[in-house]
Design a protein around this motif. Structure first.
Motif, PDB file in Angstrom:
ATOM      1  N   HIS A  97     -33.125 -15.501  66.245  1.00  0.00           N
ATOM      2  CA  HIS A  97     -33.238 -16.747  65.498  1.00  0.00           C
ATOM      3  C   HIS A  97     -34.556 -17.449  65.804  1.00  0.00           C
ATOM      4  O   HIS A  97     -35.296 -17.033  66.694  1.00  0.00           O
ATOM      5  CB  HIS A  97     -32.048 -17.683  65.797  1.00  0.00           C
ATOM      6  N   HIS A  99     -36.381 -21.647  65.861  1.00  0.00           N
ATOM      7  CA  HIS A  99     -36.174 -23.093  65.775  1.00  0.00           C
ATOM      8  C   HIS A  99     -37.414 -23.724  65.144  1.00  0.00           C
ATOM      9  O   HIS A  99     -38.517 -23.188  65.275  1.00  0.00           O
ATOM     10  CB  HIS A  99     -35.958 -23.713  67.157  1.00  0.00           C
ATOM     11  N   GLU A 103     -38.879 -24.484  71.999  1.00  0.00           N
ATOM     12  CA  GLU A 103     -37.631 -24.344  72.776  1.00  0.00           C
ATOM     13  C   GLU A 103     -37.990 -24.556  74.243  1.00  0.00           C
ATOM     14  O   GLU A 103     -38.612 -23.705  74.870  1.00  0.00           O
ATOM     15  CB  GLU A 103     -37.048 -22.946  72.547  1.00  0.00           C
ATOM     16  N   HIS A 141     -36.475 -15.124  68.600  1.00  0.00           N
ATOM     17  CA  HIS A 141     -35.961 -14.910  69.953  1.00  0.00           C
ATOM     18  C   HIS A 141     -34.440 -14.888  69.946  1.00  0.00           C
ATOM     19  O   HIS A 141     -33.799 -15.231  68.943  1.00  0.00           O
ATOM     20  CB  HIS A 141     -36.448 -16.013  70.903  1.00  0.00           C
ATOM     21  N   TRP A 163     -29.925 -29.062  68.882  1.00  0.00           N
ATOM     22  CA  TRP A 163     -30.057 -27.608  68.640  1.00  0.00           C
ATOM     23  C   TRP A 163     -29.788 -27.242  67.175  1.00  0.00           C
ATOM     24  O   TRP A 163     -28.667 -27.404  66.685  1.00  0.00           O
ATOM     25  CB  TRP A 163     -29.093 -26.855  69.554  1.00  0.00           C
TER      26      TRP A 163
HETATM   27 FE   LIG Z   1     -33.000 -20.504  70.725  1.00  0.00          FE
END
Ligand SMILES: [Fe+2]
Ligand SMILES: CSCCC(=O)/C(O)=C/O
Ligand code: NI
Length: 181
Positions: A97, A99, A103, A141, A163
């Motif tokens: 995934h 973001h 992170e 990642h 998140w």
């Molecule tokens: Fe993550």
């Protein structure tokens, strides 16, 4: 001991290199834009500790990170081997995934395996207590806490929702080593 294993994305069974010295791990990760530092997690925190306890114990380090980079949200993941949702929690992070933000994770107890997919290489970073890792926004990642999770990580976010992940739909994570218990 923290460890970095580097692979070509097509060769999960044949690592190119394995590093255990913190300076080597940090410089190799820095060369692909990832921040890795050894901090001091001095307050005695055990996996299973409450978020309030962890946030209070690490207030000064959290404030430092927040003011440095403008993070606005912080939370805690605290996992034990007997956590009732350990299988669901493990599964949540196991697939590749991204973001929309960096992170940032500070391990204040235990360990977990972050695996980063950058260009055509894969960087498996075994993070232990005292490790701070910051993976740039958009990096592919996944993360494995193992069958017997045992860690506490402080997470910092620069969005109010905390998140949020976008899964790539690729099955690459299943071909690379998981965290060994
Ligand atoms: Fe993550
Ligand atoms: C080590 S904290 C839990 C994992 C997590 O937040 C994440 O985004 C994994 O990719
Ligand atoms: Ni060295």
């Amino acid at each position: 001991m923290s460890r970095l294993t580097v692979y070509h994305e097509a060769s999960p069974e044949l690592p190119n290199k394995m590093l255990t010295h913190v300076e080597d791990i940090a410089s190799t990760l820095a060369s692909v834009g990832v921040r890795f530092e050894r901090w001091q997690a001095q307050a005695p925190i055990a996996p299973g500790a409450s978020s309030d306890e962890v946030l209070a114990a690490y207030r000064s380090q959290i404030d430092q990170l927040m003011s440095e980079r403008g993070y606005i949200t912080v939370d805690v993941v605290s996992m034990t081997r007997d956590h009732p949702q350990k299988a669901e929690m493990r599964a949540k992070f196991l697939d590749e995934h991204r973001h929309g933000e960096d992170e940032v994770r500070f391990f204040v107890a235990g360990r977990g395996l972050f695996t980063l997919h950058i260009d055509d290489h894969v960087y498996a970073v075994l993070c232990e207590k005292n490790d701070l890792i910051s993976v740039p926004a958009g990096t592919r990642h996944w993360f494995d806490m193992g069958d017997e999770p045992h860690f506490v990580a402080i997470r910092l976010f620069n969005n109010p929702e905390g998140w949020v992940a976008k899964f790539t739909g690729e099955d690459i994570a299943g071909r690379f080593p998981r965290l060994e218990d």
